[in-house]
Design a protein around this motif. Structure first.
Motif, mmCIF file in Angstrom:
data_model
loop_
_atom_site.group_PDB
_atom_site.id
_atom_site.type_symbol
_atom_site.label_atom_id
_atom_site.label_comp_id
_atom_site.label_asym_id
_atom_site.label_seq_id
_atom_site.Cartn_x
_atom_site.Cartn_y
_atom_site.Cartn_z
ATOM 1 N N LEU A 1 0.895 -1.273 -0.009
ATOM 2 C CA LEU A 1 0.027 0.146 0.026
ATOM 3 C C LEU A 1 0.892 1.364 -0.018
ATOM 4 O O LEU A 1 1.957 1.205 0.598
ATOM 5 C CB LEU A 1 -0.947 0.132 1.252
ATOM 6 C CG LEU A 1 -1.932 -1.087 1.630
ATOM 7 C CD1 LEU A 1 -2.488 -1.184 2.940
ATOM 8 C CD2 LEU A 1 -2.932 -1.177 0.319
ATOM 9 N N LEU A 2 0.290 2.343 -0.435
ATOM 10 C CA LEU A 2 0.703 3.850 -0.407
ATOM 11 C C LEU A 2 -0.376 4.724 -0.200
ATOM 12 O O LEU A 2 -1.109 4.672 -0.796
ATOM 13 C CB LEU A 2 1.589 4.148 -1.838
ATOM 14 C CG LEU A 2 1.971 5.468 -1.763
ATOM 15 C CD1 LEU A 2 3.317 5.653 -0.849
ATOM 16 C CD2 LEU A 2 2.485 5.830 -3.170
ATOM 17 N N GLY A 3 -0.265 5.287 0.994
ATOM 18 C CA GLY A 3 -1.182 6.215 1.454
ATOM 19 C C GLY A 3 -0.426 7.617 1.470
ATOM 20 O O GLY A 3 0.821 7.833 2.272
ATOM 21 N N MET B 1 -5.335 9.639 0.837
ATOM 22 C CA MET B 1 -5.755 8.810 -0.106
ATOM 23 C C MET B 1 -4.914 7.665 0.209
ATOM 24 O O MET B 1 -3.687 7.618 0.458
ATOM 25 C CB MET B 1 -5.655 9.174 -1.282
ATOM 26 C CG MET B 1 -6.797 10.252 -1.880
ATOM 27 S SD MET B 1 -6.750 10.524 -3.775
ATOM 28 C CE MET B 1 -7.464 9.073 -4.554
ATOM 29 N N ILE B 2 -5.575 6.337 -0.033
ATOM 30 C CA ILE B 2 -4.818 4.937 -0.252
ATOM 31 C C ILE B 2 -4.642 4.527 -1.602
ATOM 32 O O ILE B 2 -5.895 4.640 -2.334
ATOM 33 C CB ILE B 2 -5.359 4.150 0.818
ATOM 34 C CG1 ILE B 2 -4.597 2.682 0.860
ATOM 35 C CG2 ILE B 2 -6.755 3.708 0.583
ATOM 36 C CD1 ILE B 2 -3.105 3.126 1.647
ATOM 37 N N PHE B 3 -3.770 4.058 -2.073
ATOM 38 C CA PHE B 3 -3.405 3.420 -3.396
ATOM 39 C C PHE B 3 -2.859 1.715 -2.988
ATOM 40 O O PHE B 3 -1.971 1.880 -2.103
ATOM 41 C CB PHE B 3 -2.269 4.143 -4.556
ATOM 42 C CG PHE B 3 -2.975 5.488 -4.465
ATOM 43 C CD1 PHE B 3 -3.426 5.891 -5.873
ATOM 44 C CD2 PHE B 3 -2.949 6.479 -3.791
ATOM 45 C CE1 PHE B 3 -3.917 6.938 -6.416
ATOM 46 C CE2 PHE B 3 -3.459 7.749 -4.127
ATOM 47 C CZ PHE B 3 -4.124 8.004 -5.397
ATOM 48 N N ALA B 4 -2.874 1.116 -3.880
ATOM 49 C CA ALA B 4 -2.667 -0.329 -3.977
ATOM 50 C C ALA B 4 -1.317 -0.315 -4.787
ATOM 51 O O ALA B 4 -1.246 -0.016 -6.060
ATOM 52 C CB ALA B 4 -3.721 -1.193 -4.350
ATOM 53 N N LYS B 5 -0.231 -1.083 -4.496
ATOM 54 C CA LYS B 5 0.947 -1.214 -5.033
ATOM 55 C C LYS B 5 0.972 -2.632 -5.501
ATOM 56 O O LYS B 5 2.094 -2.952 -6.368
ATOM 57 C CB LYS B 5 2.397 -1.441 -3.985
ATOM 58 C CG LYS B 5 2.400 0.164 -3.599
ATOM 59 C CD LYS B 5 3.262 0.575 -2.449
ATOM 60 C CE LYS B 5 4.832 0.412 -2.827
ATOM 61 N NZ LYS B 5 5.779 0.750 -1.924
ATOM 62 N N THR B 6 -0.152 -3.492 -5.270
ATOM 63 C CA THR B 6 -0.166 -4.868 -6.175
ATOM 64 C C THR B 6 -1.617 -4.957 -6.448
ATOM 65 O O THR B 6 -2.422 -4.428 -6.062
ATOM 66 C CB THR B 6 0.354 -5.935 -5.363
ATOM 67 O OG1 THR B 6 -0.584 -6.100 -4.138
ATOM 68 C CG2 THR B 6 1.841 -5.733 -4.708
ATOM 69 N N SER B 7 -1.870 -5.679 -7.631
ATOM 70 C CA SER B 7 -3.200 -6.134 -8.023
ATOM 71 C C SER B 7 -4.000 -6.799 -7.040
ATOM 72 O O SER B 7 -5.116 -6.605 -6.840
ATOM 73 C CB SER B 7 -3.074 -7.002 -9.470
ATOM 74 O OG SER B 7 -2.413 -8.159 -9.094
ATOM 75 N N LYS B 8 -3.320 -7.544 -6.284
ATOM 76 C CA LYS B 8 -3.881 -8.383 -5.082
ATOM 77 C C LYS B 8 -4.495 -7.420 -4.028
ATOM 78 O O LYS B 8 -5.637 -7.503 -3.581
ATOM 79 C CB LYS B 8 -3.015 -9.573 -4.286
ATOM 80 C CG LYS B 8 -3.712 -10.039 -3.506
ATOM 81 C CD LYS B 8 -2.884 -11.129 -2.731
ATOM 82 C CE LYS B 8 -2.689 -12.229 -3.665
ATOM 83 N NZ LYS B 8 -1.718 -13.331 -2.747
ATOM 84 N N ALA B 9 -3.550 -6.523 -3.647
ATOM 85 C CA ALA B 9 -4.059 -5.413 -2.770
ATOM 86 C C ALA B 9 -5.186 -4.667 -3.149
ATOM 87 O O ALA B 9 -6.183 -4.276 -2.660
ATOM 88 C CB ALA B 9 -2.943 -4.595 -2.058
ATOM 89 N N ALA B 10 -5.266 -4.189 -4.624
ATOM 90 C CA ALA B 10 -6.151 -3.472 -5.043
ATOM 91 C C ALA B 10 -7.519 -4.074 -4.926
ATOM 92 O O ALA B 10 -8.630 -3.647 -4.916
ATOM 93 C CB ALA B 10 -5.852 -3.046 -6.676
ATOM 94 N N SER B 11 -7.567 -5.630 -5.316
ATOM 95 C CA SER B 11 -8.691 -6.438 -5.402
ATOM 96 C C SER B 11 -9.283 -6.493 -3.912
ATOM 97 O O SER B 11 -10.558 -6.195 -4.074
ATOM 98 C CB SER B 11 -8.279 -7.755 -6.036
ATOM 99 O OG SER B 11 -9.530 -8.569 -5.937
#
Length: 248
Positions: free
Chosen positions: A28-30, A83-93
């Motif tokens: 994650l990146l916040g 804001m939070i962003f996902a650094k991997t597709s699994k985290a995004a999902s």
């Protein structure tokens, strides 16, 4: 003043970021979103946050090739804050599933003209978006294309004809806070779109993403990103201590 609960984990790269980082690990990146930057590429062609963050991570971690950055939630261009962003597709999902299952908490601070009719309350409306004009209106329930919008508000204080509100956003509709508060005759300070009659051109909209809370997509630990607005007018009518107490 910004913070993160619990403490940030993981490596934040070998170089300094151009953004204020609230949380970062391998998943994650916040960050604190700067005002007046679009989250995604839009018709203006202006630099967008998603592209800037990819480049920032690429430089800090010396990554070759493309960098993955998943967009989980959005803020309007003039709005700043956590804001939070996902650094991997699994985290995004997994974060997207938290949003869908209402395990993703969003709290805002805003300054409005006037004062709501009650010290706290819930606003429930049906909103309809006009994609051509990028405007949203309150319509009758059952209107084709209309979507239910729900928020809870609490009045933190009033000063100089303005009120500071805490907003718990229960649905994530386009322009929701701006439209619903304008609907009770409390337009946001600086909002040219839904409060042109009481705002002046050039004023910065007073809406800030103060808390983003969610279960960590890997550890499942409850995580909160916290960001307090800058002490510029009209935020400066209330101390940062009062603002922080309101959201904690």
């Amino acid at each position: 003043m910004s913070g993160m609960l619990p403490g940030a984990a993981g490596d934040s790269g070998s170089g300094s970021s151009r953004f204020e980082i609230l949380y970062e690990d391998n998943h994650l990146l916040g960050i604190v979103k700067p005002v007046n930057i679009p989250v995604q590429e839009d018709a203006t062609g202006d630099p967008d946050l998603l592209s800037l963050l990819k480049q920032d991570v690429k430089e800090r971690f010396h990554k070759p090739g493309n960098v993955y950055m998943g967009l989980v939630h959005r803020l309007d261009r003039p709005v700043g804050g956590a804001m939070i962003f996902a650094k991997t597709s699994k985290a995004a999902s997994r974060l997207s599933e938290s949003v869908r299952s209402h395990h993703f908490r969003k709290v805002y601070l805003t300054v409005v003209h006037g004062k709501p009719p009650a010290a706290q309350g819930r606003l429930v409306n049906t909103l309809l978006k006009d994609a051509k004009t990028n405007t949203v209106t309150i319509v009758r329930k059952g209107t084709p294309g209309g979507k239910e919008a729900i928020l809870d508000y609490t009045v933190i204080g009033s000063a100089g004809g303005y009120s500071l509100l805490k907003i718990d956003l229960l649905t994530g509709r386009s322009h929701q806070i701006r439209v619903q508060l304008s609907g009770i005759r409390c337009p946001l300070y600086g909002d040219q779109k839904y409060g042109a009659a009481v705002n002046k051109p050039g004023q910065q909209i007073a809406l800030w993403s103060a808390v983003v809370g969610f279960p960590h997509p890997v550890t499942k630990e409850e995580t909160e990103l916290i960001s307090i607005p800058p002490q510029t007018h009209p935020w400066s009518l209330w101390s940062q201590h009062i603002q922080k107490q309101a959201i904690l």
